[in-house]
Design an enzyme around this catalytic site. Structure first.
Site, PDB file in Angstrom:
ATOM      1  CB  THR A 197      68.032 -47.097  87.936  1.00  0.00           C
ATOM      2  OG1 THR A 197      68.866 -46.000  87.566  1.00  0.00           O
ATOM      3  CG2 THR A 197      68.800 -48.043  88.820  1.00  0.00           C
ATOM      4  CD  GLN A 203      71.750 -39.561  78.641  1.00  0.00           C
ATOM      5  OE1 GLN A 203      71.373 -38.642  77.919  1.00  0.00           O
ATOM      6  NE2 GLN A 203      71.847 -39.425  79.946  1.00  0.00           N
ATOM      7  N   GLY A 263      61.919 -41.044  81.758  1.00  0.00           N
ATOM      8  CA  GLY A 263      61.199 -39.817  81.398  1.00  0.00           C
ATOM      9  C   GLY A 263      62.026 -38.548  81.532  1.00  0.00           C
ATOM     10  CB  THR A 319      49.046 -47.801  93.183  1.00  0.00           C
ATOM     11  OG1 THR A 319      48.421 -48.806  93.977  1.00  0.00           O
ATOM     12  CG2 THR A 319      47.991 -46.886  92.585  1.00  0.00           C
ATOM     13  CB  CYS A 378      86.526 -34.438  93.115  1.00  0.00           C
ATOM     14  SG  CYS A 378      87.775 -33.971  94.285  1.00  0.00           S
TER      15      CYS A 378
HETATM   16  N1  PLP Z   1      71.168 -45.196  81.646  1.00  0.00           N
HETATM   17  C1  PLP Z   1      71.757 -44.090  81.177  1.00  0.00           C
HETATM   18  C2  PLP Z   1      72.565 -44.163  79.922  1.00  0.00           C
HETATM   19  C3  PLP Z   1      71.617 -42.881  81.860  1.00  0.00           C
HETATM   20  O1  PLP Z   1      72.234 -41.780  81.403  1.00  0.00           O
HETATM   21  C4  PLP Z   1      70.827 -42.852  83.043  1.00  0.00           C
HETATM   22  C5  PLP Z   1      70.685 -41.605  83.825  1.00  0.00           C
HETATM   23  O2  PLP Z   1      71.587 -40.791  83.891  1.00  0.00           O
HETATM   24  C6  PLP Z   1      70.224 -44.040  83.476  1.00  0.00           C
HETATM   25  C7  PLP Z   1      70.422 -45.188  82.755  1.00  0.00           C
HETATM   26  C8  PLP Z   1      69.391 -44.082  84.724  1.00  0.00           C
HETATM   27  O3  PLP Z   1      68.140 -43.475  84.535  1.00  0.00           O
HETATM   28  P1  PLP Z   1      67.320 -42.955  85.809  1.00  0.00           P
HETATM   29  O4  PLP Z   1      67.979 -41.711  86.284  1.00  0.00           O
HETATM   30  O5  PLP Z   1      65.931 -42.713  85.293  1.00  0.00           O
HETATM   31  O6  PLP Z   1      67.342 -44.055  86.811  1.00  0.00           O
END
Ligand code: PLP
Length: 382
Positions: free
Chosen positions: A70, A176, A197, A233, A321
């Protein structure tokens, strides 16, 4: 327990845990310190950087470690927005991960125009739509390589060619895809690519952003670490783990890919042939080898999740839901899946730690659970 939710997260591989433990237990030097223990930590980070780069055909100096996928996605898109403040248009798709969707919605509230590209009924994307939507105002094109719900793959090489021709930065969310299918940043023609990761048998809380050499770039977190490109860091143990996980994923990509595909196909063909009223969501070939997103007529996914959970089978639903109402997945909705079927979908995602016998047992459990729910008849969700 049979864990078939590897697109949500993965178990930490024993080799990965072993690689990271010394950096939690014994080695606590700050990688920016000049004395010996600091230099050791720095060397460990550089070695991890080389392995992560190796997984995607990049050069080590192009990799920036972050806290998650993210953060990588936010950094890439916001960097493009701030490098070209006069360009206030973003091209993305209607089926992105919430990290991209929420950020683009935020940009829209700040006056950006967002093009949400539609997908076909099988979840694939027509690259011509990308070409048609780019304007002189476009700051960035940001698209998935592989969809987290359906596994459907986007034609990133073609999109990369279009973006390069039109001189627009292209960010790929490969969270993914990496470790499941070959990813080559040079072939993709991209400018940024995000990784995480925990989707490849590393602990949660570490990610990476690939930024093509020589590209203008603006950090999200300012500070001196990562060559001034991501302050804070470094999380040495997690970065070492990511390096170990990336090396393992690269080494086993072909072998595991074939084994995981065979397992997924065994599961899917059994369910499709033994459970009438089942449909596959997503293109049958143009998708990750580990993912199977299925809809079962006449059931509700949240009820199936509970019954499968009681049998120790962990999967996830394509619908959420909340407060008594079911919100079908935005991905399935964008594919035109009717609401009843979107609310009756389950995602099964396999990994290299699963076995054929688990695939068979899971198919049997699905047959039994779906049969039971259909016998019960429709229920109202409270
Ligand atoms: N992008 C995709 C396609 C994902 O499936 C995910 C996590 O489910 C993310 C981004 C986000 O990654 P993270 O959980 O490391 O923030």
């Amino acid at each position: 327990m049979i864990y078939l939710d590897n697109n949500a997260t993965t178990a930490v591989a024993p080799e990965v845990l072993e690689a990271m433990v010394p950096w939690l237990r014994d080695e606590y030097g700050n990688p920016s310190s000049v004395y010996e223990s600091g230099r050791r930590a720095n060397a460990a980070i550089e070695s991890a950087r080389a392995s992560v780069a190796g997984l995607i055909g990049a050069s080590p100096e192009e990799i920036i470690f972050t806290s998650c996928g993210t953060e990588s996605i936010n950094t890439a898109i916001l960097s493009c927005a701030s490098m070209d403040p006069d360009r206030r248009h973003v091209v993305t798709s209607a089926v992105e991960h919430s990290a991209t969707i929420k950020l683009c919605e935020h940009l829209a509230r700040r006056g950006y125009e967002i093009t949400w590209l539609p997908v076909r009924a099988d979840g694939t994307l027509d690259p011509d739509l990308v070409a048609e939507s780019i304007t002189d105002e476009t700051a960035v094109v940001s698209l998935l390589l592989a969809n987290n719900e359906t596994g459907v793959l986007f034609p990133v090489e073609e999109i990369g060619r279009i973006a390069t021709e039109r001189k627009v930065p292209f960010h790929i969310d490969a969270v993914q895809a990496a470790g499941k299918v070959p990813v080559d940043v040079r072939a993709c023609g991209a400018h940024f690519l995000s990784l995480s990761g925990h989707k490849l048998h590393c602990p949660k809380g570490v990610g990476a952003l690939w930024v093509r050499n020589g590209l203008r770039y603006e950090p999200l977190l300012r500070g001196s670490q990562e060559n001034g490109r991501r302050g804070g860091t470094q999380n040495v143990a997690s970065i070492v783990a990511f390096g170990a996980a990336a090396a393992l994923a690269a080494e086993r990509l072909e072998e595991c890919g074939a084994r995981v595909r065979a397992m997924r196909d065994l599961f899917e063909s059994r369910v499709l042939s033994e459970v009438p009223g089942t449909t596959l969501n997503g293109h049958s070939a143009q998708r990750l080898p580990n993912t199977s997103n299925l809809s079962f007529e006449g059931i509700r996914s949240e009820e199936a999740l509970l019954l499968l959970g009681e049998r120790g089978i962990c999967v996830s639903a394509g619908s959420a839901c909340s407060s008594g109402s079911v919100h079908p997945s935005h991905v399935l909705r964008a594919m035109g899946v009717p609401n009843e079927l979107a609310g009756a979908s389950l995602r099964f995602s396999f990994g290299r730690m699963n076995s054929d016998s688990e695939a068979v047992a899971a198919a049997e459990a699905v047959r039994e659970v779906v049969g039971r729910l259909r016998e019960r008849g429709p229920r109202t969700v409270r």
